[in-house]
Design an enzyme around this catalytic site. Structure first.
Site, PDB file in Angstrom:
ATOM      1  N   HIS A 101       0.812  -0.937   0.007  1.00 31.81           N
ATOM      2  CA  HIS A 101       0.080  -0.096  -0.038  1.00 31.81           C
ATOM      3  C   HIS A 101       0.777   1.215  -0.172  1.00 31.81           C
ATOM      4  O   HIS A 101       1.999   1.301   0.549  1.00 31.81           O
ATOM      5  CB  HIS A 101      -0.926   0.173   1.337  1.00 31.81           C
ATOM      6  CG  HIS A 101      -1.892  -0.915   1.529  1.00 31.81           C
ATOM      7  ND1 HIS A 101      -1.324  -2.226   2.199  1.00 31.81           N
ATOM      8  CD2 HIS A 101      -3.173  -0.894   1.324  1.00 31.81           C
ATOM      9  CE1 HIS A 101      -2.422  -2.936   2.334  1.00 31.81           C
ATOM     10  NE2 HIS A 101      -3.617  -2.077   1.630  1.00 31.81           N
ATOM     11  N   ASP A 104       2.256   1.976   3.531  1.00 26.44           N
ATOM     12  CA  ASP A 104       3.095   1.062   4.160  1.00 26.44           C
ATOM     13  C   ASP A 104       4.826   1.700   3.805  1.00 26.44           C
ATOM     14  O   ASP A 104       5.366   1.300   4.665  1.00 26.44           O
ATOM     15  CB  ASP A 104       3.165  -0.312   3.456  1.00 26.44           C
ATOM     16  CG  ASP A 104       1.596  -0.923   3.484  1.00 26.44           C
ATOM     17  OD1 ASP A 104       1.042  -0.686   4.186  1.00 26.44           O
ATOM     18  OD2 ASP A 104       1.443  -1.693   2.596  1.00 26.44           O
TER      19      ASP A 104
HETATM   20  C1  XUL Z   1      -7.813  -6.967   4.091  1.00 26.43           C
HETATM   21  C2  XUL Z   1      -6.963  -7.133   2.884  1.00 26.43           C
HETATM   22  C3  XUL Z   1      -6.087  -5.963   2.314  1.00 26.43           C
HETATM   23  C4  XUL Z   1      -5.896  -6.067   0.889  1.00 26.43           C
HETATM   24  C5  XUL Z   1      -5.117  -4.979   0.346  1.00 26.43           C
HETATM   25  O1  XUL Z   1      -8.779  -7.762   4.539  1.00 26.43           O
HETATM   26  O2  XUL Z   1      -7.005  -8.142   2.327  1.00 26.43           O
HETATM   27  O3  XUL Z   1      -4.699  -6.140   3.106  1.00 26.43           O
HETATM   28  O4  XUL Z   1      -5.308  -7.298   0.569  1.00 26.43           O
HETATM   29  O5  XUL Z   1      -5.746  -3.631   0.543  1.00 26.43           O
END
Ligand code: XUL
Ligand code: CO
Length: 437
Positions: A101, A104
């Site tokens: 992300h 992150d």
């Molecule tokens: C949340 C989830 C996230 C997504 C990316 O449950 O799976 O980590 O994969 O935003």
């Protein structure tokens, strides 16, 4: 350079008889299965948020995991050190991909402009790391759910100013994903859902979500980003009801709003089970509808009703997942990203290796078993035979649209009661058990 794990060497394949916990018993990256190497089939990715930013926080207490890279007081020094740790980990583990992300890899600053500058700095470093190591970005994504401004959602927020903020964030996250040569970009609807319908205009929120995704498609084309866009279904958590509930729900949404050509799905095992489906069901639905994109590999806990994000170890799950993926043509842009976190008591960096090694081995075994099932056609032949009536005579005429209710009534009057055949579920389950070894 061996800054963080001086005692851990690159993880090697030592074969099924090895007793070395820091070795692969089944994942042999270069070994061929059905004409492709295991690495090409499985396309393993490490996820940044759980593996490096997850510190064992739970609703009853703060993190338990102390990492060396978090010791700096300057948040950007932390970000740089985390990147060093991450690439050392990717290389020693031997994965080809990573996922992140935006928030992150670089912490949010006071203003969006400063936040974006921080991102640019880390992206420059990451790009060099990628070049030096050959490790690629499987997908990037945006965290538009942690900051308090997103408490009522991002694209489905009642306030257009929050919608705009989320758009600005996705714009930048798509740009950096493109810059890093990402093979895809994921939309997981963090808080795109509702806690109560008493304060929610459901139709309007769904229309806004679609408008947002159309803007993303348009911008993707504008900047020439060729990666695949994915939606990641999840039925609940953090909201009571997430709009991207499951694969079927996402499919209907994409079709209704004219987005079906631009998106595939990123299926997460633990999200499938939260929706009351098996992991295999969600994958099979994707294969049947041309939606198979990528996988967030993990597992839940049968006795817990939330997203525990544990490392996948169950051979039935990995086998049936790989069986479905292989029969669906395998991954193209997608891969297996470990959206999984070590438990709160697994406080050593070494635990990250054990977790990933076990999961990679479980999928490698699943791949080998699935390949054997496919090669021997044991399940295929049974299914083919079960539907054989549709390949001839009446069945073929129905499939071709050549008959209607009147002809079918006539057929039934002439032929009487159909002859019933066993579904042989127990026999097929035993066959599957024979292959799982
Ligand atoms: C949340 C989830 C996230 C997504 C990316 O449950 O799976 O980590 O994969 O935003
Ligand atoms: Co996920």
């Amino acid at each position: 350079m061996s800054a963080y794990f001086p005692k851990i060497k690159a993880i090697a394949y030592e074969g099924p008889d090895s007793k070395n916990p820091l070795a692969f018993k089944h994942y042999d990256a270069k070994a061929k299965v059905l004409g492709k190497t295991m690495a090409q089939h499985l396309r393993f990715a490490v996820c940044y948020w759980h593996t490096f930013k997850g510190l064992g926080v739970d609703p009853f207490g703060p993190g338990t995991i102390l990492r060396e890279y978090n010791k700096h007081s300057d948040p950007m020094k932390v970000a740089e050190a985390t990147l060093d740790f991450a690439f050392e980990f990717f290389e020693k583990l031997g994965v080809g991909f990573w996922c992140f992300h935006d928030r992150d890899i670089a912490p949010e600053a006071e203003t969006l402009a400063e936040t974006n500058r921080r991102l640019d700095h880390i992206v420059r470093l990451a790009k060099k790391r990628q070049r030096d190591t050959g490790i690629k970005l499987l997908w990037g994504t945006t965290n538009a759910f942690s900051h308090r401004r997103f408490m009522a959602g991002a694209a489905t927020n009642p306030d257009p100013a929050v919608f705009a903020y989320a758009a600005a964030q996705v714009k930048k996250a798509m740009e950096i994903t493109h810059e890093l040569g990402g093979a895809g970009y994921v939309f997981w609807g963090g808080r795109e859902g509702y806690d109560t319908l008493l304060n929610t205009d459901l139709k309007r929120e769904l229309d806004h979500l679609a408008a947002f995704l159309h803007m993303a498609v348009e911008y993707k084309k504008k900047i020439g980003f060729k990666g695949q866009l994915y939606i990641e279904p999840k039925p609940k958590e953090p909201t009571k009801h997430q709009y991207d509930f499951d694969a079927g729900n996402c499919h209907a949404f994409l079709l209704k709003y004219g987005l079906a050509d631009d998106f595939k799905l990123n299926i997460e095992a633990n999200h499938a089970t939260l929706a009351g489906h098996t992991f295999q069901h969600e994958l099979a639905y994707c294969v049947a509808n041309g939606l198979l994109g990528s996988i967030d590999a993990n597992r839940g806990d049968l006795l817990l009703g939330w997203d525990t994000d544990q490392f996948p170890l169950d051979l039935y799950d990995t086998t049936l997942a790989m069986y479905t993926v292989l029969r669906g043509g395998g991954f193209t842009t997608g891969g297996l990203n470990f959206d999984a976190k070590v438990r709160r008591q697994s406080i050593d960096p070494e635990d990250l290796f054990h977790a990933h090694i076990g999961a990679m081995d479980a999928f490698a075994r699943g791949l080998k078993i699935a390949a054997a099932l496919i090669k021997d056609k044991v399940l295929d032949n049974f299914v083919k035979q079960r539907y054989a009536g549709w390949d001839r005579g009446l069945g073929r005429r129905i499939e071709r649209g050549e008959v209607g209710f009147e002809e079918l009534e006539q057929y039934t009057l002439e032929h009487g009661e159909p002859e019933l055949k066993s579904g042989r579920q127990e026999m097929l389950e035993n066959i599957l058990n024979d292959y799982i070894r």
